[in-house]
Design a protein around this motif. Structure first.
Motif, PDB file in Angstrom:
ATOM      1  N   TRP A   1      46.167  31.507  42.154  1.00  0.00           N
ATOM      2  CA  TRP A   1      45.355  31.076  43.285  1.00  0.00           C
ATOM      3  C   TRP A   1      44.522  32.201  43.887  1.00  0.00           C
ATOM      4  O   TRP A   1      43.407  31.952  44.376  1.00  0.00           O
ATOM      5  CB  TRP A   1      46.245  30.417  44.334  1.00  0.00           C
ATOM      6  CG  TRP A   1      46.880  29.176  43.775  1.00  0.00           C
ATOM      7  CD1 TRP A   1      48.184  29.012  43.403  1.00  0.00           C
ATOM      8  CD2 TRP A   1      46.228  27.951  43.451  1.00  0.00           C
ATOM      9  NE1 TRP A   1      48.390  27.762  42.883  1.00  0.00           N
ATOM     10  CE2 TRP A   1      47.202  27.089  42.894  1.00  0.00           C
ATOM     11  CE3 TRP A   1      44.913  27.496  43.568  1.00  0.00           C
ATOM     12  CZ2 TRP A   1      46.895  25.787  42.473  1.00  0.00           C
ATOM     13  CZ3 TRP A   1      44.618  26.202  43.152  1.00  0.00           C
ATOM     14  CH2 TRP A   1      45.600  25.374  42.608  1.00  0.00           C
ATOM     15  N   LEU A   2      44.995  33.430  43.838  1.00  0.00           N
ATOM     16  CA  LEU A   2      44.176  34.537  44.341  1.00  0.00           C
ATOM     17  C   LEU A   2      42.938  34.734  43.476  1.00  0.00           C
ATOM     18  O   LEU A   2      41.848  35.020  43.973  1.00  0.00           O
ATOM     19  CB  LEU A   2      44.994  35.827  44.386  1.00  0.00           C
ATOM     20  CG  LEU A   2      45.973  35.963  45.540  1.00  0.00           C
ATOM     21  CD1 LEU A   2      46.796  37.242  45.391  1.00  0.00           C
ATOM     22  CD2 LEU A   2      45.258  35.962  46.890  1.00  0.00           C
ATOM     23  N   MET A   3      43.086  34.584  42.152  1.00  0.00           N
ATOM     24  CA  MET A   3      41.932  34.738  41.271  1.00  0.00           C
ATOM     25  C   MET A   3      41.025  33.515  41.302  1.00  0.00           C
ATOM     26  O   MET A   3      39.808  33.631  41.201  1.00  0.00           O
ATOM     27  CB  MET A   3      42.400  35.029  39.847  1.00  0.00           C
ATOM     28  CG  MET A   3      43.011  36.416  39.662  1.00  0.00           C
ATOM     29  SD  MET A   3      41.874  37.778  40.083  1.00  0.00           S
ATOM     30  CE  MET A   3      42.437  38.219  41.734  1.00  0.00           C
ATOM     31  N   ALA A   4      41.615  32.321  41.449  1.00  0.00           N
ATOM     32  CA  ALA A   4      40.786  31.121  41.570  1.00  0.00           C
ATOM     33  C   ALA A   4      39.901  31.199  42.802  1.00  0.00           C
ATOM     34  O   ALA A   4      38.714  30.853  42.769  1.00  0.00           O
ATOM     35  CB  ALA A   4      41.672  29.879  41.622  1.00  0.00           C
ATOM     36  N   SER A   5      40.464  31.673  43.904  1.00  0.00           N
ATOM     37  CA  SER A   5      39.703  31.731  45.153  1.00  0.00           C
ATOM     38  C   SER A   5      38.673  32.856  45.148  1.00  0.00           C
ATOM     39  O   SER A   5      37.593  32.719  45.722  1.00  0.00           O
ATOM     40  CB  SER A   5      40.649  31.902  46.349  1.00  0.00           C
ATOM     41  OG  SER A   5      41.312  33.145  46.293  1.00  0.00           O
ATOM     42  N   ALA A   6      38.998  33.966  44.494  1.00  0.00           N
ATOM     43  CA  ALA A   6      38.097  35.121  44.517  1.00  0.00           C
ATOM     44  C   ALA A   6      37.021  35.042  43.448  1.00  0.00           C
ATOM     45  O   ALA A   6      35.868  35.421  43.676  1.00  0.00           O
ATOM     46  CB  ALA A   6      38.897  36.412  44.334  1.00  0.00           C
TER      47      ALA A   6
END
Length: 296
Positions: free
Chosen positions: A49-54
């Motif tokens: 989720w951190l990479m999906a959002s960023a």
């Protein structure tokens, strides 16, 4: 403007005291600020989720150590709670694992999670995952544990993704071996029902984490049920992201179809409160002190 951050809760102390650790996933700094308001002592930094959002990319071994570390460091600074951080496979071989642990520890995380997948890794609740040999992962766990400067404040979580490929018994055996290699917390990913959870917890003699990944292989159980099974902690990695995505979709649909920003059923966080929580009060105080003679 330097401020002294309060000391974050200690994960090891919480586990030793028999506290059940609940860690919601945070996909960005906005969700971290909301977690601060609600009052969570621990939050989970999910690679998915951190990479999906960023970056808008899937959790399939595409994100780099540098990208993830940047997000982890920002989260540690933003979150009041201690950060439990996903480190995928350690981003390479044994030297990479050592480097990853040192970088995450320097960033201030309370626990580092590594998994036994082959590279490129995949999200633990998607198909086509393959695992490395027991021996390779055992060496990674040993290196991760040795790399820590402070074993008391930086714990190692070892995750196995062997359940779907090798079966429950082998996955449990792997977890036990990773515990023998020094991992503080064990994580058998993608168990498919409550009985499998009970079998794993009954066999493994170290604290275990339950992954309550909304929409994944595992049933989503209440904290009370997870306590009864015998887990020591639970992460909810997808909760904030899927809730936020659903709310945004509903609000955007209303705007697109009706031309109206007021979307029934989608409450908005108070703007004034958010300004305060993100730090604007300090900015305004600075302006009053140093730029009071200027027009607003």
């Amino acid at each position: 403007m330097e401020t002294t951050s309060p000391e974050k809760p200690a994960l090891k102390a919480a586990l030793n005291n028999g506290e059940f650790v609940v860690a919601p996933g945070v996909q960005d700094m906005i969700s971290a600020i909301v977690a601060n308001k609600v009052g969570f002592d621990f939050v989970y930094a999910s690679g998915y989720w951190l990479m999906a959002s960023a970056h808008g990319i899937p959790d399939a071994g595409i994100a780099t150590y540098t990208q993830m570390l940047e997000r982890i460091a920002a989260l540690v600074k933003t979150a009041d709670g201690a950060v439990i951080a996903d480190a995928d496979t350690g981003y390479g071989g044994l030297l990479n694992v050592h480097h990853t642990v040192r970088g995450y520890e320097d960033a201030g995380v309370s626990a580092i999670q590594i998994e036994d997948q082959e590279f490129p890794k995949k999200c633990g609740h998607t198909p086509y995952r393959r695992v490395v040999s027991d021996e390779e992962m055992i060496e990674k766990v040993k290196v991760a544990c040795a790399a820590r400067r402070s074993p008391e404040s930086t714990l190692v979580i070892a995750r196995t993704d062997a359940r779907q490929k090798e079966g429950l018994s082998r996955a449990i055996d792997r977890a036990c071996a990773y515990g023998d290699a020094g991992a503080d917390i064990l994580f058998v990913e993608a168990l498919e029902n409550e009985q499998e959870m009970r079998d794993a917890v009954a066999t493994i003699n170290k604290p275990m984490v339950a992954n309550m990944a909304s929409g994944g292989y595992s049933p989503i159980l209440s904290v009370e049920r997870l306590k009864d099974i015998g887990y020591a902690m639970a992460i909810f990695p997808a909760l904030s992201s899927l809730a936020a995505a659903a709310a945004v979709e509903q609000a955007f649909t209303s705007l697109k179809q009706k031309g109206d920003a007021a979307s029934p059923g989608v409450p908005l966080f108070d703007f004034s409160e958010f300004c305060s929580r993100i730090g604007f009060k300090e900015i305004w105080a600075f302006e009053r002190k140093w730029a009071a003679d200027r027009e607003e």
